[in-house]
Design an enzyme around this catalytic site. Structure first.
Site, PDB file in Angstrom:
ATOM      1  N   LYS A   1      -2.555  65.441  27.048  1.00  0.00           N
ATOM      2  CA  LYS A   1      -1.507  65.992  26.176  1.00  0.00           C
ATOM      3  C   LYS A   1      -2.130  66.578  24.925  1.00  0.00           C
ATOM      4  O   LYS A   1      -3.259  66.235  24.554  1.00  0.00           O
ATOM      5  CB  LYS A   1      -0.491  64.905  25.786  1.00  0.00           C
ATOM      6  CG  LYS A   1      -1.077  63.669  25.057  1.00  0.00           C
ATOM      7  CD  LYS A   1      -1.326  63.814  23.568  1.00  0.00           C
ATOM      8  CE  LYS A   1      -1.934  62.572  22.932  1.00  0.00           C
ATOM      9  NZ  LYS A   1      -2.451  62.785  21.579  1.00  0.00           N
TER      10      LYS A   1
ATOM     11  N   ASP B   1       0.463  55.623  23.210  1.00  0.00           N
ATOM     12  CA  ASP B   1       0.711  56.950  23.771  1.00  0.00           C
ATOM     13  C   ASP B   1       1.239  56.912  25.205  1.00  0.00           C
ATOM     14  O   ASP B   1       1.568  57.957  25.769  1.00  0.00           O
ATOM     15  CB  ASP B   1      -0.616  57.753  23.806  1.00  0.00           C
ATOM     16  CG  ASP B   1      -0.902  58.434  22.480  1.00  0.00           C
ATOM     17  OD1 ASP B   1       0.025  58.575  21.666  1.00  0.00           O
ATOM     18  OD2 ASP B   1      -2.068  58.829  22.280  1.00  0.00           O
TER      19      ASP B   1
END
Ligand code: C5P
Length: 284
Positions: free
Chosen positions: A8, A129
């Site tokens: 990401k 995350d």
């Protein structure tokens, strides 16, 4: 089972304050990209991986998922092998992406039928995350809040964008970056609104103008190589160069895959690790 674990980047990352538990409250637009690790998962007697890390997040994810299963005793184990491409300590969520892919794969292999939301909740026990990286596999760009435990699809229709990622080869320490950053006392809802609406508008210059990361200054003070990498991207004409997460990778927007490939290869010629990627859009 084989599964890709997507990295990401953070199009925005706001540090809203320090919480009583020592973590910082964040708000971030997390966008999955096509740089990935490849995981192979095979039924086994116990839970293991071949990464050699003591704090391996795949193993941790598998153990936590098993503990959350309705009948943990009915589940044996899994041997996970990881073909690593996402750099560690790079702000691209590599370890968390592997954990998220592990949860999604084992949900199927173990017949658990957890919803994406339930898998994301389980991921919160694995790492900050992980919930965002679970949900983004199903939903594309996600809004992440808290220390990462609150996630929701950013919603709407987002275009596929071409990005160049450049890694300066330094390991950026997340706790050190957070310890050095300034947390704000007020927050500005326009930052998230602006990135989501400009992303949907598909206008590269307004998307680039909405990029922001409140960890960037602290990370660059700790590792000046990050600033040099950002300058190398800007010199090649990308829009909106920005550090991802707590660093050390920097990304920027390009208008085509050809342009991205050319820039990535010129950065590699200078000794950088560089990739031309696209934002990841799940097939629905
Ligand atoms: O969650 P993770 O293990 O990646 O975080 C590493 C460290 O980074 C935490 O122990 C904390 O010091 C810092 N951190 C933080 N606020 C966050 C995420 C991480 O202060 N939202």
């Amino acid at each position: 089972m084989r599964i890709e674990a997507y990295a990401k980047v953070n199009f925005t990352l706001e540090v809203l304050g320090k919480r009583a538990d020592g973590y910082h409250a964040l708000r971030s637009l997390v966008v999955p990209v096509t740089l990935s690790d490849t995981l192979t998962l095979v039924d086994a007697e116990s839970i293991s991986s071949d990464t050699g890390y003591d704090d391996d997040l795949c193993v941790k994810a598998a153990k936590i998922l098993k503990a959350n299963a309705p009948e943990p005793k009915a589940i044996k184990g899994v041997a996970i092998s990881v073909e690593k491409r996402i750099p560690a300590g790079g702000g691209l969520g590599g370890g968390s992406a592997d954990a998220a892919a592990t949860l999604v794969a084992l949900n199927e292999m173990w017949g658990l039928r957890f919803t994406p939301e339930r898998l994301a909740e389980t991921g919160a026990e694995v790492g900050s995350d992980v919930p965002a990286l679970v949900l983004s596999r199903f939903a594309g760009p996600v809004v992440m809040e808290g220390r990462g435990e609150f996630v929701r699809p950013a919603g709407g229709d987002f275009p596929r964008l071409n990005l160049v990622l450049v890694n300066p080869g330094v390991f950026s320490s997340t706790p050190r970056v957070f310890a050095k950053c300034n947390s704000r006392v007020t927050d500005d809802p326009e930052i998230l609104y602006n990135i989501v609406s400009s992303y949907q508008s598909r206008d590269l210059s307004s998307i680039a103008a909405s990029f922001m990361n409140e960890l960037e200054k602290a990370a660059m003070e700790l590792n000046p190589e990050i600033k040099t990498a950002k300058e190398a991207l800007i010199a090649r004409g990308v829009s909106g160069a920005l550090m991802s997460g707590s660093g050390s990778t920097v990304f920027g927007l390009v208008s085509s895959e050809d342009e991205g490939r050319e820039i990535a290869s010129s950065l590699r010629a200078e000794g950088y690790s560089a990739w031309c990627v696209e934002t990841y859009c799940p097939v629905v």
